[in-house]
Design an enzyme around this catalytic site. Structure first.
Site, PDB file in Angstrom:
ATOM      1  CG  ASP A  72      15.585  61.561  57.912  1.00 26.60           C
ATOM      2  OD1 ASP A  72      16.376  61.500  58.877  1.00 26.60           O
ATOM      3  OD2 ASP A  72      15.220  60.551  57.271  1.00 26.60           O
ATOM      4  CG  HIS A 122      20.203  66.530  66.216  1.00 24.46           C
ATOM      5  ND1 HIS A 122      19.431  66.019  65.202  1.00 24.46           N
ATOM      6  CD2 HIS A 122      20.636  65.452  66.924  1.00 24.46           C
ATOM      7  CE1 HIS A 122      19.396  64.688  65.294  1.00 24.46           C
ATOM      8  NE2 HIS A 122      20.133  64.327  66.325  1.00 24.46           N
ATOM      9  CG  LEU A 150       3.683  79.998  59.415  1.00 25.08           C
ATOM     10  CD1 LEU A 150       3.295  79.358  58.083  1.00 25.08           C
ATOM     11  CD2 LEU A 150       5.196  79.972  59.585  1.00 25.08           C
TER      12      LEU A 150
HETATM   13  C1  FPP Z   1      16.342  63.514  61.919  1.00 24.15           C
HETATM   14  O1  FPP Z   1      17.709  63.440  61.622  1.00 24.15           O
HETATM   15  C2  FPP Z   1      16.037  64.622  62.800  1.00 24.15           C
HETATM   16  C3  FPP Z   1      15.560  64.488  64.073  1.00 24.15           C
HETATM   17  C4  FPP Z   1      15.319  63.186  64.716  1.00 24.15           C
HETATM   18  C5  FPP Z   1      15.291  65.622  64.906  1.00 24.15           C
HETATM   19  C6  FPP Z   1      14.821  66.851  64.214  1.00 24.15           C
HETATM   20  C7  FPP Z   1      15.222  67.958  65.065  1.00 24.15           C
HETATM   21  C8  FPP Z   1      15.725  69.143  64.649  1.00 24.15           C
HETATM   22  C9  FPP Z   1      15.800  69.565  63.256  1.00 24.15           C
HETATM   23  C10 FPP Z   1      16.250  70.079  65.622  1.00 24.15           C
HETATM   24  C11 FPP Z   1      15.385  70.189  66.806  1.00 24.15           C
HETATM   25  C12 FPP Z   1      14.552  71.356  66.691  1.00 24.15           C
HETATM   26  C13 FPP Z   1      13.624  71.607  67.588  1.00 24.15           C
HETATM   27  C14 FPP Z   1      12.947  72.906  67.611  1.00 24.15           C
HETATM   28  C15 FPP Z   1      13.260  70.555  68.555  1.00 24.15           C
HETATM   29  P1  FPP Z   1      18.472  62.113  61.952  1.00 24.15           P
HETATM   30  O2  FPP Z   1      19.217  62.316  63.212  1.00 24.15           O
HETATM   31  O3  FPP Z   1      17.520  60.964  61.987  1.00 24.15           O
HETATM   32  O4  FPP Z   1      19.431  62.019  60.748  1.00 24.15           O
HETATM   33  P2  FPP Z   1      20.065  60.684  60.137  1.00 24.15           P
HETATM   34  O5  FPP Z   1      18.928  59.890  59.558  1.00 24.15           O
HETATM   35  O6  FPP Z   1      20.997  61.206  59.095  1.00 24.15           O
HETATM   36  O7  FPP Z   1      20.766  59.991  61.261  1.00 24.15           O
END
Ligand code: FPP
Length: 247
Positions: A19, A36, A130
């Protein structure tokens, strides 16, 4: 600190809610997508760190059932990142003996993504390093509802008596069948919620809320979370070892 394959205190299964990508980007005046994109770099670092630390299972929440509520362009970006991650990294992960498992459902995913995820699982199925579990289009309530439906169908068909239903039978119908429950669940960015992630499986997991935003996560932050985990006294509802408990 030094931690290696021999350390008895390394959790077998670490699950991570990645997150803070959006906040990382907005703090820098960058588009959310950049957060991202950097998040994929953190994921690569974290897989490498998990291997180095001797963790056996690493699960990451990559796309939740609820992420469909995000604006369409952001959804497309997340799908694109997954596509590129599998295309770019699969051969390397396979060479490193990493076994990939995907949890979640196909509903709503484009056929090419479904094929990429299936191929990644098939290619690496007999690897012994892993186990990297990608929770993609995953939601715990949906997973448990499907398991209940499966048991209900067996009862309706007369093959199963309600009184014979066990916890093990329920767990065997979850997406995570064959994967041990997580010892440690980490959520980054300071948020303190499970957000429909592994609700059954995390019943006895230690929860560590890391202040680090996901794009800044890596070996050091993982070791810090494991340090916190090691200081916890896991009792599984029993007594602590110091009080004569057996676990
Ligand atoms: C949360 O940050 C993250 C996500 C919803 C997506 C997680 C995805 C990745 C780390 C990259 C994708 C990787 C693959 C392999 C699919 P947020 O956008 O909710 O952050 P915020 O709460 O600060 O807005």
């Amino acid at each position: 600190m030094s931690m290696n394959d021999q350390s008895p205190c390394v959790p077998t299964h670490v699950a991570i809610i990645m997150d803070g990508n959006g906040r990382w980007a907005s703090q820098r005046g960058l588009p959310r997508f950049e957060g991202h994109r950097r998040g994929v770099e953190s994921l690569r670092r974290t897989i490498t760190a998990a291997e180095a630390l001797g963790i056996r299972y690493l699960t990451v929440f990559s796309f939740s059932s609820e992420n469909w509520r995000r604006p369409m362009p952001e959804i497309a970006e997340l799908m694109g990142l997954l596509r590129r991650f599998i295309r770019n990294d699969l051969a390397d992960l396979h060479a490193r003996n990493v076994r990939i498992r995907v949890i979640g459902v196909d509903d709503g995913l484009s056929p090419d993504i479904i094929a990429l995820l299936d191929d990644a699982e098939k290619l690496t199925a007999s690897n012994t390093g892993l186990t990297f579990v990608v929770a993609f289009n995953y939601g715990s309530r949906r997973e448990m509802t499907d398991a209940v439906r499966s048991l209900a169908e067996e009862v309706a068909s007369g093959r199963l008596k309600p009184s014979d239903i066990t916890e093990e039978m329920f767990a065997a119908r979850l997406d995570t069948v064959g994967i041990p429950d997580p010892d440690l669940v980490i959520r980054t960015s300071g948020e303190q919620r499970l957000s429909n992630f592994l609700l059954w499986q995390a019943s006895y997991s230690e929860l560590v809320f890391s202040p680090v935003l996901w794009p800044d996560f890596g070996h050091e932050a993982l070791v810090a979370a494991i340090d916190e985990y090691r200081q916890r006294d896991r009792r599984f509802g029993g007594l602590s070892a110091a009080m004569g408990g057996s676990r």
